[in-house]
Design a protein around this motif. Structure first.
Motif, mmCIF file in Angstrom:
data_model
loop_
_atom_site.group_PDB
_atom_site.id
_atom_site.type_symbol
_atom_site.label_atom_id
_atom_site.label_comp_id
_atom_site.label_asym_id
_atom_site.label_seq_id
_atom_site.Cartn_x
_atom_site.Cartn_y
_atom_site.Cartn_z
ATOM 1 N N SER A 83 0.815 -1.218 0.000
ATOM 2 C CA SER A 83 0.000 0.000 0.000
ATOM 3 C C SER A 83 0.845 1.263 0.000
ATOM 4 C CB SER A 83 -0.904 0.017 1.239
ATOM 5 O OG SER A 83 -0.118 0.051 2.422
ATOM 6 N N TYR A 84 0.146 2.358 -0.289
ATOM 7 C CA TYR A 84 0.678 3.706 -0.108
ATOM 8 C C TYR A 84 -0.505 4.580 0.271
ATOM 9 C CZ TYR A 84 -0.937 4.748 -4.913
ATOM 10 O OH TYR A 84 -1.681 4.917 -6.054
ATOM 11 N N ALA A 85 -0.242 5.834 0.601
ATOM 12 C CA ALA A 85 -1.309 6.714 1.074
ATOM 13 C C ALA A 85 -1.345 8.017 0.295
ATOM 14 C CB ALA A 85 -1.124 7.008 2.559
ATOM 15 N N ILE A 86 -2.533 8.572 0.240
ATOM 16 C CA ILE A 86 -2.730 9.907 -0.323
ATOM 17 C C ILE A 86 -3.312 10.780 0.778
ATOM 18 C CG2 ILE A 86 -3.901 11.297 -2.063
ATOM 19 C CD1 ILE A 86 -4.052 8.662 -3.727
ATOM 20 N N MET A 87 -2.569 11.811 1.114
ATOM 21 C CA MET A 87 -3.019 12.771 2.114
ATOM 22 C C MET A 87 -3.448 14.039 1.386
ATOM 23 S SD MET A 87 -0.912 14.588 5.242
ATOM 24 C CE MET A 87 -0.912 13.153 6.284
ATOM 25 N N MET A 88 -4.657 14.479 1.673
ATOM 26 C CA MET A 88 -5.174 15.722 1.103
ATOM 27 C C MET A 88 -5.299 16.740 2.230
ATOM 28 S SD MET A 88 -5.584 15.014 -2.140
ATOM 29 C CE MET A 88 -6.576 16.350 -2.750
ATOM 30 N N ILE A 89 -4.822 17.954 1.979
ATOM 31 C CA ILE A 89 -4.970 19.048 2.933
ATOM 32 C C ILE A 89 -5.719 20.168 2.223
ATOM 33 C CG2 ILE A 89 -3.826 20.723 4.418
ATOM 34 C CD1 ILE A 89 -1.449 18.809 4.605
ATOM 35 N N ASP A 90 -6.894 20.507 2.736
ATOM 36 C CA ASP A 90 -7.697 21.577 2.159
ATOM 37 C C ASP A 90 -6.969 22.902 2.372
ATOM 38 O OD1 ASP A 90 -9.805 23.822 2.363
ATOM 39 O OD2 ASP A 90 -10.906 22.169 1.406
ATOM 40 N N ASP A 91 -6.704 23.614 1.278
ATOM 41 C CA ASP A 91 -5.950 24.867 1.361
ATOM 42 C C ASP A 91 -6.674 25.942 2.156
ATOM 43 O OD1 ASP A 91 -3.839 23.836 -0.153
ATOM 44 O OD2 ASP A 91 -4.773 24.434 -2.044
ATOM 45 N N GLN A 92 -7.983 25.913 2.174
ATOM 46 C CA GLN A 92 -8.759 26.925 2.889
ATOM 47 C C GLN A 92 -8.930 26.591 4.364
ATOM 48 O OE1 GLN A 92 -9.639 29.771 1.286
ATOM 49 N NE2 GLN A 92 -8.533 28.860 -0.447
ATOM 50 N N THR A 93 -9.395 25.397 4.646
ATOM 51 C CA THR A 93 -9.735 25.027 6.018
ATOM 52 C C THR A 93 -8.593 24.341 6.761
ATOM 53 O OG1 THR A 93 -10.560 22.833 5.419
ATOM 54 C CG2 THR A 93 -12.137 24.680 5.332
ATOM 55 N N GLY A 94 -7.645 23.773 6.023
ATOM 56 C CA GLY A 94 -6.572 23.008 6.643
ATOM 57 C C GLY A 94 -6.986 21.595 7.006
ATOM 58 N N GLU A 95 -8.219 21.222 6.671
ATOM 59 C CA GLU A 95 -8.707 19.875 6.998
ATOM 60 C C GLU A 95 -7.876 18.816 6.277
ATOM 61 O OE1 GLU A 95 -12.715 17.245 6.329
ATOM 62 O OE2 GLU A 95 -12.961 19.369 6.793
ATOM 63 N N ILE A 96 -7.565 17.756 7.001
ATOM 64 C CA ILE A 96 -6.731 16.679 6.476
ATOM 65 C C ILE A 96 -7.582 15.428 6.278
ATOM 66 C CG2 ILE A 96 -4.821 15.099 7.007
ATOM 67 C CD1 ILE A 96 -3.576 17.386 8.637
ATOM 68 N N SER A 97 -7.407 14.783 5.127
ATOM 69 C CA SER A 97 -8.015 13.476 4.900
ATOM 70 C C SER A 97 -6.941 12.549 4.337
ATOM 71 C CB SER A 97 -9.202 13.569 3.949
ATOM 72 O OG SER A 97 -8.786 14.023 2.681
ATOM 73 N N VAL A 98 -7.071 11.262 4.649
ATOM 74 C CA VAL A 98 -6.104 10.262 4.201
ATOM 75 C C VAL A 98 -6.841 9.074 3.624
ATOM 76 C CG1 VAL A 98 -4.331 8.623 4.969
ATOM 77 C CG2 VAL A 98 -4.340 10.951 5.885
ATOM 78 N N GLU A 99 -6.371 8.609 2.474
ATOM 79 C CA GLU A 99 -6.889 7.388 1.866
ATOM 80 C C GLU A 99 -5.704 6.483 1.530
ATOM 81 O OE1 GLU A 99 -9.372 7.970 -1.524
ATOM 82 O OE2 GLU A 99 -10.674 9.404 -0.484
ATOM 83 N N PHE A 100 -5.924 5.193 1.695
ATOM 84 C CA PHE A 100 -4.896 4.221 1.332
ATOM 85 C C PHE A 100 -5.230 3.629 -0.029
ATOM 86 C CE2 PHE A 100 -4.642 4.258 5.964
ATOM 87 C CZ PHE A 100 -3.281 4.424 6.142
ATOM 88 N N GLU A 101 -4.201 3.387 -0.809
ATOM 89 C CA GLU A 101 -4.306 2.683 -2.073
ATOM 90 C C GLU A 101 -3.597 1.341 -1.879
ATOM 91 O OE1 GLU A 101 -5.477 3.738 -5.225
ATOM 92 O OE2 GLU A 101 -6.281 5.604 -4.402
ATOM 93 N N PHE A 102 -4.335 0.259 -2.123
ATOM 94 C CA PHE A 102 -3.747 -1.069 -1.990
ATOM 95 C C PHE A 102 -3.493 -1.637 -3.371
ATOM 96 C CE2 PHE A 102 -5.851 -0.302 2.015
ATOM 97 C CZ PHE A 102 -4.905 -0.770 2.927
ATOM 98 N N LEU A 103 -2.282 -2.135 -3.589
ATOM 99 C CA LEU A 103 -1.872 -2.659 -4.884
ATOM 100 C C LEU A 103 -2.344 -4.097 -5.018
ATOM 101 C CD1 LEU A 103 1.785 -1.330 -4.889
ATOM 102 C CD2 LEU A 103 -0.277 -0.185 -5.719
ATOM 103 N N LYS A 104 -2.666 -4.480 -6.220
ATOM 104 C CA LYS A 104 -3.131 -5.847 -6.483
ATOM 105 C C LYS A 104 -1.954 -6.739 -6.779
ATOM 106 C CE LYS A 104 -7.413 -4.684 -6.197
ATOM 107 N NZ LYS A 104 -7.937 -4.494 -4.938
#
Length: 154
Positions: A133-154
């Motif tokens: 796996s690896y991860a994608i972290m998104m940070i909202d430029d306005q609010t600073g809110e952080i979200s994380v999603e994992f991508e799992f390889l087949k």
């Protein structure tokens, strides 16, 4: 802001190339150690030194990311017992509210005491029965809110 986070690729180029191609729109590519390749091969990755790296990577890196400050290291630097507590203490000492680490080969994300703790797992070989796996972290430029999603390889 889009941050792609990988770790523990152990010399494998194919998954790193796939991540770079698939996420060409990312603002940052982070590698949390054990890349096991010369730094000149993957200059787009901001990389720290893992316990299997023999090139000149820093042991830790801090990044200012809008309203947040991130610290990244390979967690072999911290003893097994109370590792997360020790990593959180280090982050607080450095004024960081995001920890990115590798070494365990287990994908993990949690927010504790206001600190976002992320291990993308291993893009080479997971140790928890799930695919690499690896991860994608998104940070909202306005609010600073952080979200994380994992991508799992087949």
């Amino acid at each position: 802001m889009k941050i792609v986070v990988v770790s523990d690729s152990h010399s494998l180029r194919k998954p790193l190339d796939m991540v770079l191609d698939k996420h060409a729109d990312a603002d940052y590519f982070l590698h949390a150690g054990d890349i096991c390749l010369d730094p000149s091969e993957y200059p787009k990755f901001i990389t720290v030194c893992g316990n299997n790296d023999y090139y000149d990577y820093p042991l830790e890196i801090t990044l200012n990311l809008g309203k947040h400050k991130l610290i990244m290291f390979h967690s072999h630097l911290f003893s097994y017992f109370k590792r997360e507590e020790k990593m959180m203490k280090k982050a607080k000492e450095m004024g960081c509210d995001i920890i990115v680490y590798g070494h365990t080969h287990v994908a993990y994300y949690e927010v504790k005491d206001g600190i976002h703790i992320l291990n993308p797992g291993s893009i080479y070989h997971a140790r928890d029965g799930r695919p690499p796996s690896y991860a994608i972290m998104m940070i909202d430029d306005q609010t600073g809110e952080i979200s994380v999603e994992f991508e799992f390889l087949k």
